[in-house]
Design an enzyme around this catalytic site. Sequence first.
Site, mmCIF file in Angstrom:
data_model
loop_
_atom_site.group_PDB
_atom_site.id
_atom_site.type_symbol
_atom_site.label_atom_id
_atom_site.label_comp_id
_atom_site.label_asym_id
_atom_site.label_seq_id
_atom_site.Cartn_x
_atom_site.Cartn_y
_atom_site.Cartn_z
ATOM 1 N N LYS A 1 0.849 -1.191 0.000
ATOM 2 C CA LYS A 1 0.000 0.000 0.000
ATOM 3 C C LYS A 1 0.884 1.240 0.000
ATOM 4 O O LYS A 1 1.859 1.325 0.732
ATOM 5 C CB LYS A 1 -0.907 0.012 1.234
ATOM 6 N N GLU B 1 -19.727 -9.254 7.929
ATOM 7 C CA GLU B 1 -20.817 -8.609 8.662
ATOM 8 C C GLU B 1 -21.842 -9.613 9.178
ATOM 9 O O GLU B 1 -22.369 -9.445 10.288
ATOM 10 C CB GLU B 1 -21.512 -7.572 7.759
ATOM 11 N N ARG C 1 -25.848 -6.180 4.978
ATOM 12 C CA ARG C 1 -25.299 -7.488 4.645
ATOM 13 C C ARG C 1 -25.562 -8.515 5.740
ATOM 14 O O ARG C 1 -25.394 -9.714 5.519
ATOM 15 C CB ARG C 1 -23.789 -7.361 4.393
#
Length: 657
Positions: free
Chosen positions: A305, A391, A419
Amino acid sequence: MNGYAGKTDNRAQESGRRTDIMTYALLKTIDDPAALRRLDRRQLKTLADELRAYVLESVSQTGGHLSSNLGTVELTIALHYVFNTPDDRVVWDVGHQSYPHKILTGRRDRMHSLRQWGGISGFPRRSESEYDTFGTAHSSTSISAALGMALGARTLGEKRVSIAVIGDGAMTAGMAFEAMNNAGVYKDLPLLVVLNDNDMSISPPVGALNSHLARLMSGKFYAATKKGIERVLSVAPPVLEFAKRFEEHAKGMMVPATLFEEFGFNYIGPIDGHDLESLVPTLQNIRQRALEGGGPQFLHVVTKKGQGYKLAEADPILYHGPGKFNPAEGIRPSTKPARKTYTQVFGEWLCDMAAADPKLVAVTPAMREGSGMVEFEKRFPSRYYDVGIAEQHAVTFAGGLACEGLKPVLAIYSTFLQRGYDQLIHDVALQNLPVVFALDRAGLVGADGATHAGAYDIAFLRCIPNMMVMTPADENECRQLLTTAYQQDCPTAVRYPRGAGTGVATGAALTALPVGKGEMRRTGGARAGQRVAFLAFGSMLHPALGAAEALDASVANMRFVKPLDEELVKKLASEHDYLVTVEEGCVMGGAGSAVLEALAAAGIAMPVLQLGLPDRFVDHGDPAFLLSQCGLDAKGIEQSVRERFNLAQPAVATRAA
């Protein structure tokens, strides 16, 4: 310039500061992947340098996701260079790392409009480009979509490769493994899953030797040899089984291959995702193998990243989704005194309540920073649970904690709770378990747009038995309603918006508010026949107060959607000619519908105007502008009331509640 590499033209003087301007000589020739594929492979490194610089420059001027996009530059180039996109389908999981993809697919000159009203989205969007093969923004959907595309192509008799690019975080979701389990059944399907692993350092196996092995394992010779040996050994099943186990053991010594191969994928990697000399030939081998019936392929690439911009490399979280900044200086802390965000209010409350009650435990589905739980994890590590991007699991897991007498607080974005809806009903509400749902990002979310907007939580929560739903109007009320929710012996939800509050100071005490009771914030004095009362829910209180000043209307801060303050509703109905409900959520099934149901149950018939988010997906843009577009600023609310009830002139006299 902190890794801001490439040829520059130091001509600009802006505010007395030198600004290095990239010429982007090679990048400007790439208007679509076909042009990219005409390049000599030796030019790709130069293109990568220019593309990375362009991403940095663009995001610094508009804001957006940065660290993840800097990390996918070479991978994006390699995919479009090797595969015949858009005929070969590439699906970007989540899609917040797709800026290099957008730039290479004809949207370079529109990057200045990124995440702005009328501009391009920060995520892939099918209506925006034929290269955006599937709209994404929530995680872990890519493998399912790519599998559907691959089988769709087979059904239509078309030969193409479908590619899912998924991050290591998104691979923690059950949906990703459900899709892989399904895909592994189709032994000759041209499907490629690219695991973009950007959470680990480039370990010793990711080097020259491993790159060589990856190219070898992705090639025709390896595949043919493997099949030949299997045919020879098939006459002696025990020997064949021994050979397979030996191969798995040998692979497992170098790479985490076994798990993915058990799903029916041919595992390749890990390889350096920034090394084009490894990426391109490996992908070329994989594409050929996939088209020749080699079955589902799994390529593991390791990226970093923030790659190429040292400040982002050092702190990828800070540079994950920055606003505008100067790349030469990096992100500087603001000198302006900032109002508290609702996320900060929640984080402070969580720590204070945890200090007061040792039974409090906090759960997050991989949103520690976004949900304001960094300090809680530091102070109460044994009571902090990050379950990954899962979730559904998070909701049921919280229910399990509640069964043991603990008091779980699940911090989750409104849009992500969608979700876990079945789990919310079946595993929590049906059993009446005392789980607190702290719903961040309720309402519109600005630049992230429709995919992240919390437009539906009021409607989908209030219809569930045992649920309690609260809508704080300011920072202190948010703290008070969180305390109220925590004290209940049933499932509760407190919804609060993204960003800063109105500047109301938060108290230190953990004070609860009366359950199911609103309050009057303004009493109007208009003449009979024009008496208007606003029933405001949550963030809409202050715009409603603004409109009420012009209309000399009454305003109630309702606080609770469920249980609704029905006595207050009936009182307002008896004292006014018109009622107006205002909420930052969908109108259909929302808080306004709850008011209408209460009136109908009481046998009261009167004119009611419901104001809220329209029956369409609201695009990305400045939050204040979006509210005005939806008619939910003070001016828009006033105008809607005047038009609906034919109120021509504003009243003048007012008196305080």
